[in-house]
Design a protein around this motif. Structure first.
Motif: not given
Length: 632
Positions: A423-431
């Motif tokens: 992913x080009x963006x930092x994954x959060x807890x929901x991911x």
């Protein structure tokens, strides 16, 4: 000192020449009928008209002074405009105020600030309207520094007696985030009107301080419809739809009729709470009041019916709309997805494109959810790619979450893991939580522990993730690991969020929690459940005790499962609702596997449609089947 206007008539011939060498012939018609008199757009055109008036002997009062101010305001010809105002013999303040108002309401409100400085530099007399228009520009720009300058000027000019102006200053401070300054000003005001109170209430609501807003609401000497609507919307915004509906009922009791803004706020509360009866009343009221011509009202009606499990009613509203926005289409696509009508959702998207409506990011969240709910992997991948290639929409964290959910539910856990890492963006807890949920479905302990390590770092206080991991260990009979997770929760002060299910009957919301025996009809509910167990077992129902996290005797596990909140709510509904009427239940967590299996059989036994809205989607049980097709 204002200079006298120079004599222009001596420079005027029988025809005037424009800068392009064209002759401008003096029309024999009266000046008010000349084309340029009210349509000049520049200083040069103004001077041309001015010359015409002098040549024809017409008074300068024929000039629209507000337009003179507009074309000269931010140019070197400011003094020229002042000389015109002086010769006309009218106060220039009103003309400049008109210009200020237009600037403040335009897309370039900073022009109002620039003109304000110009007015002060040239000693133009300023009044309360001048200050209010500049303050309006400050609010749009969130320009607190200039707002304070205007406030000081109001004090200097002795205009604080003007309540309207004080309200504007109050609004400026609150809108610019200086709520404490607004409160100080509010407390010092010797007089207040309903606008004063409403300003404070609405700003407190926007800041999420619903308790302070409600206290002010209760202290108000007089309330208008705006006051009530602000509180209803405020309670909806802060996640208290039941309180919002209580406020609405109080409003009705004092005799106030809701307007379109009130209707939108109440429908949002009905959607969150699942209050279908009130939602239907609002729909009927809106029809009679002509509010269903308003696209915002219709969009909220669609949302309300979808979240109350009435898909057909939502379709009827959608089909009856004369005008639809991208919100209307997106709401229906999402609603069809939530109810398991995936093919219809994808077909509606195609129709949306054919009608020329451009989808937005919310549309694609609905489409990806639809694919996720039915395991349409290839279709989901295609939609994710089309977002960028066809519609130039950059995927957000929500879209990446939908893709991880899609892959994880389908059992492609390794692919989902690799997708997260790319992913080009930092994954959060929901991911990572979506991956963890897929691990539970497919009983992959190793990948679950990987996902949990990330969740533990990103959202260490969310009890739901720990419960999912404990469930995975429990189903694998790893009781020591289950106990370790429960111990970790205890050390962190985390408590399991208990399942809570609600059902509305005759306008009253009845809530049940797992193992609840406090309800006035508890004995009757238990008796009815035991009665239903007979045909349930005859149809092959065997309690799924793997959903119980504790290591206990099998009969105790069965009794625990029988006390799940959705079962209690269902039996209560069967007892109290008329025969064959749909039972609608709303649960705060995901419906459990045992309740899902039991409800499918019960829908056939009791000959009823059972609608359950859980945290993720709708389950419509009918004739022994579920709309989710057992994929959830």
């Amino acid at each position: 000192m204002v200079c006298a206007l120079p004599s222009i008539s001596c420079c005027i011939s029988s025809s005037l020449t424009t800068g392009k060498g064209q002759s401008f012939q003096i029309s024999p018609k009266p000046p008010l009928e000349t084309e340029l008199l009210h349509k000049f757009n520049s200083v040069s055109e103004l001077k041309l008209v001015h010359s015409l008036l002098i040549k024809s002997g017409s008074p300068l009062s024929h000039l629209p002074l507000s337009r003179v101010a507009s074309v000269c305001a931010l140019t070197p010809s400011f003094l020229y405009a002042q000389r015109i105002f002086q010769q006309v013999g009218q106060s220039e303040t009103s003309a400049w105020n008109s210009c200020l108002r237009d600037f403040a309401e335009s897309d370039t409100p900073f022009d109002a600030i620039l003109l304000f400085h110009q007015l002060r530099r040239h000693n133009v007399c300023l009044d309360s309207f001048t200050c209010s228009f500049v303050l309006k520009a400050c609010v749009k720009l969130m320009d607190l520094s200039h707002g304070r300058i205007v406030h000081a000027l109001v004090v200097k000019l002795g205009l604080l007696f003007n309540l309207v102006l004080q309200n504007v200053i109050l609004h400026m401070y609150a809108s610019c985030g200086e709520i404490n300054d607004a409160i100080i000003l509010f407390d010092k005001m010797s007089q207040r009107d309903v606008v004063t109170w409403n300003t404070m209430i609405m700003q407190l609501v926007k800041r999420g301080d619903i308790a302070s807003a409600h206290r002010m609401f209760l202290e108000m000497p007089d309330r208008n419809l705006r006051s009530w609507t602000a509180m209803i919307a405020g309670f909806v915004r802060c996640g208290k739809p039941k309180k919002a509906i209580d406020i609405f009922r109080e409003m009705k009791q004092v005799g106030l009729k809701p307007n379109e803004a009130t209707v939108v706020a109440v429908l949002a509360a009905c959607a969150d709470l699942g209050d279908l009866d009130l939602g239907r009343w609002i729909h009927d009221y809106s029809d009679k009041s002509g509010f269903t011509e308003n696209v915002l009202v219709c969009n909220k009606l669609i949302d309300m019916y979808i979240k109350c499990g009435c898909l057909q009613a939502a379709k009827d509203v959608f089909e009856g709309m004369k005008k639809r926005t991208v919100v209307s289409w997106s709401a229906m696509i999402q609603g069809l997805a939530l109810h398991g009508n995936v093919d219809e959702a994808l077909g509606l998207f195609s129709k949306m494109i054919q009608t020329g409506v451009k989808p937005n990011d919310v549309t694609f969240v609905g489409l990806l959810n639809a694919c996720s709910h039915m395991g349409l992997i290839n279709e989901g991948r295609a939609f994710f790619a089309r977002m960028t290639s066809d519609f130039a929409i950059t995927p957000s964290i929500e879209h990446y979450g939908c893709m991880v959910d899609l892959l994880s539910r389908a059992g492609l856990l390794q692919e989902a893991y690799e997708f997260i890492n790319q992913m080009p963006i930092t994954p959060n807890a929901a991911i990572w939580g979506a991956l963890l949920g897929g691990c539970k479905v497919h009983k992959d302990i190793e990948m679950a522990e990987v996902a949990m390590r990330h969740v533990h770092e990103l959202d260490p206080h969310n009890d739901g993730y720990y419960i999912v991991l404990a469930n995975i260990y429990s189903e694998a009979k790893k009781w020591e690991d289950t106990a370790r997770v429960r111990k970790l929760m205890k050390e962190r002060g985390l408590k399991k969020t208990y399942g809570c299910s609600s059902i509305t009957i005759n306008g009253l919301v009845h809530e049940f929690v797992a193992g609840d025996e406090s309800h006035s009809q508890s004995e009757e509910i238990i008796e009815k459940w035991n009665e239903l167990l007979v045909p349930l077992r005859q149809k092959g129902y065997v309690p799924n005790t793997s959903v119980v996290l504790l290591d206990m005797e099998e009969n105790e596990k069965e009794r625990y499962v029988f006390g799940h909140s959705e079962k209690l709510a269902l039996v209560f509904g069967l007892i109290n609702l008329p025969p064959r009427e749909t039972v609608r239940i709303f649960k705060n967590l995901r419906v459990c596997e045992d309740c899902h299996a039991a409800f499918k059989l019960l829908s056939e036994i009791v000959k009823r449609e059972i609608v359950v809205r859980d945290r993720n989607r709708f389950h419509i049980f009918k004739d022994g089947c579920c709309s989710c097709k057992d994929y959830w």
